[in-house]
Design a protein around this motif. Structure first.
Motif, mmCIF file in Angstrom:
data_model
loop_
_atom_site.group_PDB
_atom_site.id
_atom_site.type_symbol
_atom_site.label_atom_id
_atom_site.label_comp_id
_atom_site.label_asym_id
_atom_site.label_seq_id
_atom_site.Cartn_x
_atom_site.Cartn_y
_atom_site.Cartn_z
ATOM 1 N N PHE A 154 -11.374 -3.864 2.301
ATOM 2 C CA PHE A 154 -10.532 -4.242 1.167
ATOM 3 C C PHE A 154 -10.008 -3.017 0.424
ATOM 4 O O PHE A 154 -8.925 -3.069 -0.171
ATOM 5 C CB PHE A 154 -11.299 -5.176 0.224
ATOM 6 N N ALA A 155 -10.749 -1.925 0.468
ATOM 7 C CA ALA A 155 -10.239 -0.686 -0.120
ATOM 8 C C ALA A 155 -9.022 -0.198 0.655
ATOM 9 O O ALA A 155 -8.059 0.311 0.071
ATOM 10 C CB ALA A 155 -11.327 0.383 -0.130
ATOM 11 N N ASN A 156 -9.054 -0.374 1.981
ATOM 12 C CA ASN A 156 -7.893 -0.005 2.795
ATOM 13 C C ASN A 156 -6.699 -0.911 2.487
ATOM 14 O O ASN A 156 -5.550 -0.451 2.459
ATOM 15 C CB ASN A 156 -8.241 -0.079 4.281
ATOM 16 N N LEU A 157 -6.972 -2.193 2.265
ATOM 17 C CA LEU A 157 -5.892 -3.105 1.876
ATOM 18 C C LEU A 157 -5.278 -2.679 0.543
ATOM 19 O O LEU A 157 -4.065 -2.791 0.338
ATOM 20 C CB LEU A 157 -6.421 -4.540 1.764
ATOM 21 N N TYR A 158 -6.126 -2.197 -0.340
ATOM 22 C CA TYR A 158 -5.653 -1.677 -1.627
ATOM 23 C C TYR A 158 -4.672 -0.525 -1.400
ATOM 24 O O TYR A 158 -3.597 -0.469 -2.014
ATOM 25 C CB TYR A 158 -6.862 -1.216 -2.441
ATOM 26 N N GLY A 159 -5.019 0.376 -0.482
ATOM 27 C CA GLY A 159 -4.136 1.497 -0.180
ATOM 28 C C GLY A 159 -2.838 1.053 0.466
ATOM 29 O O GLY A 159 -1.756 1.548 0.117
ATOM 30 N N VAL A 160 -2.926 0.094 1.398
ATOM 31 C CA VAL A 160 -1.725 -0.411 2.067
ATOM 32 C C VAL A 160 -0.801 -1.097 1.064
ATOM 33 O O VAL A 160 0.428 -0.956 1.128
ATOM 34 C CB VAL A 160 -2.115 -1.388 3.196
ATOM 35 N N SER A 161 -1.385 -1.833 0.132
ATOM 36 C CA SER A 161 -0.568 -2.521 -0.867
ATOM 37 C C SER A 161 0.216 -1.521 -1.708
ATOM 38 O O SER A 161 1.341 -1.796 -2.136
ATOM 39 C CB SER A 161 -1.441 -3.409 -1.763
ATOM 40 N N TYR A 162 -0.356 -0.335 -1.916
ATOM 41 C CA TYR A 162 0.357 0.692 -2.673
ATOM 42 C C TYR A 162 1.534 1.256 -1.883
ATOM 43 O O TYR A 162 2.557 1.633 -2.462
ATOM 44 C CB TYR A 162 -0.594 1.815 -3.094
ATOM 45 N N ASP A 163 1.396 1.333 -0.563
ATOM 46 C CA ASP A 163 2.527 1.788 0.252
ATOM 47 C C ASP A 163 3.704 0.824 0.108
ATOM 48 O O ASP A 163 4.857 1.243 -0.054
ATOM 49 C CB ASP A 163 2.114 1.894 1.722
ATOM 50 N N ILE A 164 3.413 -0.469 0.165
ATOM 51 C CA ILE A 164 4.464 -1.480 0.004
ATOM 52 C C ILE A 164 5.016 -1.428 -1.414
ATOM 53 O O ILE A 164 6.230 -1.506 -1.642
ATOM 54 C CB ILE A 164 3.909 -2.879 0.318
ATOM 55 N N LEU A 165 4.115 -1.280 -2.368
ATOM 56 C CA LEU A 165 4.503 -1.227 -3.782
ATOM 57 C C LEU A 165 5.469 -0.079 -4.050
ATOM 58 O O LEU A 165 6.481 -0.250 -4.743
ATOM 59 C CB LEU A 165 3.233 -1.089 -4.622
ATOM 60 N N LEU A 166 5.175 1.098 -3.504
ATOM 61 C CA LEU A 166 6.038 2.259 -3.741
ATOM 62 C C LEU A 166 7.426 2.051 -3.147
ATOM 63 O O LEU A 166 8.433 2.468 -3.730
ATOM 64 C CB LEU A 166 5.392 3.518 -3.152
ATOM 65 N N PHE A 167 7.482 1.414 -1.987
ATOM 66 C CA PHE A 167 8.773 1.122 -1.364
ATOM 67 C C PHE A 167 9.600 0.198 -2.262
ATOM 68 O O PHE A 167 10.781 0.456 -2.534
ATOM 69 C CB PHE A 167 8.542 0.475 0.004
ATOM 70 N N ILE A 168 8.960 -0.874 -2.732
ATOM 71 C CA ILE A 168 9.639 -1.841 -3.603
ATOM 72 C C ILE A 168 10.036 -1.188 -4.931
ATOM 73 O O ILE A 168 11.153 -1.367 -5.434
ATOM 74 C CB ILE A 168 8.719 -3.052 -3.859
ATOM 75 N N MET A 169 9.121 -0.422 -5.485
ATOM 76 C CA MET A 169 9.386 0.270 -6.748
ATOM 77 C C MET A 169 10.578 1.210 -6.621
ATOM 78 O O MET A 169 11.433 1.287 -7.511
ATOM 79 C CB MET A 169 8.142 1.060 -7.158
ATOM 80 N N GLY A 170 10.637 1.933 -5.508
ATOM 81 C CA GLY A 170 11.712 2.893 -5.307
ATOM 82 C C GLY A 170 13.080 2.238 -5.268
ATOM 83 O O GLY A 170 14.043 2.749 -5.847
ATOM 84 N N ILE A 171 13.177 1.091 -4.603
ATOM 85 C CA ILE A 171 14.462 0.396 -4.522
ATOM 86 C C ILE A 171 14.919 -0.048 -5.910
ATOM 87 O O ILE A 171 16.074 0.155 -6.308
ATOM 88 C CB ILE A 171 14.363 -0.803 -3.563
ATOM 89 N N GLY A 172 14.005 -0.643 -6.663
ATOM 90 C CA GLY A 172 14.354 -1.065 -8.018
ATOM 91 C C GLY A 172 14.700 0.108 -8.912
ATOM 92 O O GLY A 172 15.635 0.036 -9.725
ATOM 93 N N GLY A 173 13.961 1.203 -8.760
ATOM 94 C CA GLY A 173 14.226 2.384 -9.567
ATOM 95 C C GLY A 173 15.585 2.997 -9.274
ATOM 96 O O GLY A 173 16.289 3.439 -10.188
ATOM 97 N N ILE A 174 15.969 3.019 -8.000
ATOM 98 C CA ILE A 174 17.290 3.548 -7.629
ATOM 99 C C ILE A 174 18.395 2.704 -8.264
ATOM 100 O O ILE A 174 19.381 3.232 -8.793
ATOM 101 C CB ILE A 174 17.448 3.579 -6.095
ATOM 102 N N ALA A 175 18.221 1.383 -8.232
ATOM 103 C CA ALA A 175 19.231 0.493 -8.814
ATOM 104 C C ALA A 175 19.398 0.759 -10.308
ATOM 105 O O ALA A 175 20.527 0.882 -10.811
ATOM 106 C CB ALA A 175 18.842 -0.966 -8.575
#
Length: 233
Positions: free
Chosen positions: A142-163
């Motif tokens: 589950f700690a690894n899932l926590y890390g993976v979720s952050y990878d997805i989160l950063l991708f999503i965050m970046g798109i919104g931030g660029i907009a």
């Protein structure tokens, strides 16, 4: 021949600029605390992880609560930026809202994963059906899932931030150089998140590319708080 003069755009500080500025600054400040308080990855590598955790559970939970508060602030920031930038382009502002709010929701999912890790390490009676090595294995999963979720989160965050930064750029609400810095910053987050999803064991050094992002978010937060936005009279 009449002289031409440059008229500075008036600066406006309303509730939304203040809210956006304060939340921008608070988010980046709060983000530093959980990693300063504890290193879960190091803890889980120890053979006696459960014993170590039992003596520090309160500290860990405080750090997780702080991280949860950060994502609540991201929700507030998303709303404030949407209201602030909606007059520039409503559809693009809504696009940014969806992705930045999605970032916050993914962050809450990540919090659930890390709380699950703590549940496995509490030594509760109902967990005695598992061997200690099994519990530690589940905790690391589950700690690894926590890390993976952050990878997805950063991708999503970046798109919104660029907009949002693009809307700041075309509106000239803030200096264009600051807007461009933001677009570059969030583009690195998109790239970092995507590479970590697409490449197994991507080099950890890639994270250094996002370091200027923290300074950007603090800078734009302070700008919105103290300077406000510039509008055409």
């Amino acid at each position: 021949m009449a002289k031409t003069s440059t008229i500075a755009k008036p600066s406006i500080k309303n509730n939304y600029t203040k809210i956006a500025g304060v939340t921008y600054a608070l988010i980046i400040i709060i983000a530093t605390f959980p990693t300063m308080i504890f290193d879960l990855g190091t803890l889980l590598k120890n053979a006696n992880a459960a014993e170590n955790f039992m003596g520090q559970e309160g500290t860990f939970r405080v750090a997780i609560a702080i991280e949860f508060l950060m994502f609540v602030l991201v929700m507030v920031l998303s709303w404030a930026l949407y209201v602030l930038l909606k007059p520039v382009n409503k559809n693009l502002a809504l696009f940014g809202l969806i992705f930045r709010f999605g970032e916050a929701l993914l962050g809450c999912v990540a919090i659930m994963f890390i709380l699950t890790v703590l549940l496995f390490l509490t030594g509760a009676e109902y967990l005695q059906a598992f061997e200690p090595t099994q519990l530690q294995g589940l905790a690391r999963f589950f700690a690894n899932l926590y890390g993976v979720s952050y990878d997805i989160l950063l991708f999503i965050m970046g798109i919104g931030g660029i907009a949002y930064c693009y809307l700041f750029y075309i509106s000239r609400y803030i200096p264009r150089a600051l807007s461009v810095w933001g677009m570059i910053t969030y583009a690195t987050m998109v790239a970092y998140g995507f590479i970590n999803i697409a490449v197994h064991n991507a080099p950890s050094e890639l994270a250094y590319a996002m370091a200027p992002g923290a300074l950007f978010e603090l800078s734009i937060g302070l700008w919105l708080m103290f300077k406000g936005i510039s509008v055409t009279p």
